[in-house]
Scaffold this motif. Structure first.
Motif, short mmCIF file in Angstrom:
data_model
loop_
_atom_site.label_atom_id
_atom_site.label_comp_id
_atom_site.label_asym_id
_atom_site.label_seq_id
_atom_site.Cartn_x
_atom_site.Cartn_y
_atom_site.Cartn_z
N LYS A 49 -20.96 -6.02 9.70
CA LYS A 49 -20.86 -6.25 8.26
C LYS A 49 -19.43 -6.10 7.74
N ILE A 50 -18.61 -5.29 8.40
CA ILE A 50 -17.23 -5.12 7.95
C ILE A 50 -16.35 -6.05 8.77
N THR A 51 -15.98 -7.14 8.17
CA THR A 51 -15.13 -8.11 8.86
C THR A 51 -13.71 -7.55 8.97
N PRO A 52 -12.89 -8.10 9.86
CA PRO A 52 -11.50 -7.62 9.95
C PRO A 52 -10.76 -7.78 8.62
N GLU A 53 -11.05 -8.86 7.87
CA GLU A 53 -10.38 -9.07 6.57
C GLU A 53 -10.77 -7.96 5.59
N LEU A 54 -12.08 -7.65 5.60
CA LEU A 54 -12.56 -6.61 4.68
C LEU A 54 -11.93 -5.26 5.04
N LEU A 55 -11.83 -4.99 6.32
CA LEU A 55 -11.25 -3.71 6.75
C LEU A 55 -9.77 -3.63 6.34
N THR A 56 -9.06 -4.75 6.45
CA THR A 56 -7.65 -4.76 6.04
C THR A 56 -7.54 -4.50 4.55
N ASN A 57 -8.44 -5.14 3.78
CA ASN A 57 -8.43 -4.95 2.33
C ASN A 57 -8.77 -3.50 1.96
N LEU A 58 -9.78 -2.95 2.63
CA LEU A 58 -10.17 -1.55 2.39
C LEU A 58 -8.99 -0.62 2.68
N ASP A 59 -8.34 -0.87 3.79
CA ASP A 59 -7.23 -0.01 4.19
C ASP A 59 -6.10 -0.08 3.16
N CYS A 60 -5.82 -1.30 2.71
CA CYS A 60 -4.74 -1.49 1.74
C CYS A 60 -5.04 -0.72 0.45
N LEU A 61 -6.28 -0.83 -0.05
CA LEU A 61 -6.65 -0.13 -1.29
C LEU A 61 -6.65 1.38 -1.08
N TRP A 62 -7.19 1.80 0.06
CA TRP A 62 -7.30 3.24 0.30
C TRP A 62 -5.93 3.90 0.42
N GLN A 63 -4.98 3.18 1.03
CA GLN A 63 -3.62 3.75 1.14
C GLN A 63 -3.02 3.90 -0.26
N LYS A 64 -3.33 2.94 -1.16
CA LYS A 64 -2.83 3.08 -2.55
C LYS A 64 -3.47 4.28 -3.22
N ARG A 65 -4.75 4.50 -2.92
CA ARG A 65 -5.44 5.66 -3.50
C ARG A 65 -4.75 6.95 -3.06
N LEU A 66 -4.45 7.04 -1.74
CA LEU A 66 -3.87 8.28 -1.22
C LEU A 66 -2.41 8.45 -1.63
N ARG A 67 -1.65 7.38 -1.48
CA ARG A 67 -0.20 7.52 -1.68
C ARG A 67 0.21 7.45 -3.14
N ASN A 68 -0.39 6.52 -3.88
CA ASN A 68 0.03 6.33 -5.27
C ASN A 68 -0.89 7.03 -6.26
N ARG A 69 -1.92 7.67 -5.76
CA ARG A 69 -2.89 8.41 -6.59
C ARG A 69 -3.53 7.51 -7.64
N ILE A 70 -3.76 6.25 -7.28
CA ILE A 70 -4.42 5.34 -8.23
C ILE A 70 -5.93 5.61 -8.15
N PRO A 71 -6.60 5.80 -9.30
CA PRO A 71 -8.05 6.05 -9.26
C PRO A 71 -8.78 4.88 -8.59
N VAL A 72 -9.79 5.19 -7.79
CA VAL A 72 -10.52 4.12 -7.07
C VAL A 72 -11.12 3.10 -8.03
#
Ligand SMILES: C[S@@+](CC[C@H](N)C(=O)[O-])C[C@H]1O[C@@H](n2cnc3c(N)ncnc32)[C@H](O)[C@@H]1O
Length: 288
Positions: A49-72
């Motif tokens: 269910k998690i395609t490579p594109e989706l995983l890349t997108n998830l990773d990109c957003l999650w890194q913003k959450r952790l590094r830039n403290r942007i609310p999910v």
């Protein structure tokens, strides 16, 4: 990259960055068609269910959450509030779970027809959460919503449309946009979650709030009560006799607001309500 390897690594990273691991789960569930059990039971079909594109997108957003403290919620642009699906952007405050109770307090206190068929106003509507919920609950009522941020009103309009509720939106400063609508002594209720945080405290909240949420939605002046004082002073001009008035506020403000309402002399039946954490979060009253 393998999904579970990514998940386990970021589960640990969340703890290191002091971010709740439930946010990681929330982000994955929002962006995929997985359910909680898939994650909890480490279901085998996840990797399909998690395609490579989706995983890349998830990773990109999650890194913003952790590094830039942007609310999910800003990262996905959405939030569930009560039973509403709402769009959010940095132009609006993310509607909080504790604010959901404001609708329950209104419902509990406003059972008579004068309220159900009356005219309601949500002052400082932001994403439109309160106004939309009021319109849904009082299906026969007329609901107005005011905000001084044009960008917030754009989001609120989208949300009203998406949730199929008719609301009249007005741009301007608290009661000012209502002045030409002939609404004096006509409102059954006024509801507001105004900015109520003292100016200096706004700068020292969690980085997610201080750096990403609109200060216009947070900053209530020196003691946090600027907007509430104005709402107390002017609301009686607009409410019908026994009209309902309610605001959200922060810990430590409820007794002050009770005194302000008493001193005003035009209110009765003043009540303080707690939120889910036991904090005195709402004050309501009726116009005499
Ligand atoms: C705490 S937010 C509440 C948003 C939304 N009602 C909620 O509960 O999630 C306060 C809102 O009041 C608006 N606001 C601030 N000052 C205002 C003013 N002078 N007149 C009208 N709206 C104002 C802000 O733009 C913001 O949308």
């Amino acid at each position: 990259m393998d999904f579970w390897e990514w998940y386990d690594r970021n589960f640990l990273a969340a703890q290191e960055h002091n971010v709740s691991i439930y946010e990681l789960e929330w982000l994955i569930l929002r962006l995929s068609d997985l359910d909680k059990l898939d994650l909890r039971l480490r279901s085998q079909n996840i990797t399909q269910k998690i395609t490579p594109e989706l995983l890349t997108n998830l990773d990109c957003l999650w890194q913003k959450r952790l590094r830039n403290r942007i609310p999910v919620q800003y990262l996905t642009g959405s939030v569930t509030w009560r039973d509403l699906e709402l769009q959010v952007s940095p132009a609006v405050l993310i509607p909080r779970p504790e604010t959901e109770l404001i609708i329950d307090i209104v419902a509990e206190n406003c059972q008579d027809e004068i309220y159900k068929n009356g005219i309601w106003v949500d002052l400082g509507t932001g994403s439109g959460a309160i106004a939309i919920s009021l319109a849904q609950y009082f299906a026969q009522a007329q609901v107005h919503a005011v905000d001084c941020s044009e960008a917030a009103l754009e989001i609120a309009k989208l949300n009203a449309h998406k949730n199929q509720q008719q609301i009249q939106f007005h741009h301007g400063n608290w009661f000012e946009p209502l002045a030409n609508l002939n609404l004096e002594t006509k409102l059954a209720g006024i509801v507001s979650n105004p900015p109520y945080i003292p100016s200096l405290e706004v700068l020292n909240l969690q980085p997610e709030v201080t750096h990403h949420e609109p200060h216009l939605a947070l900053d209530g002046g020196d003691d946090g009560l600027d907007a509430i004082r104005e709402l107390i002073a002017i609301a009686p001009d607009y409410l019908i006799s026994s009209g309902f008035w309610i605001v959200e506020l922060m810990s430590g403000q409820a007794e002050i607001v009770r005194s302000l309402l008493k001193d005003n002399g035009k209110y009765t039946n003043i009540q303080i309500h707690q939120d889910y954490s036991g904090i005195e979060r709402f004050v309501c009253a009726n116009k005499k």
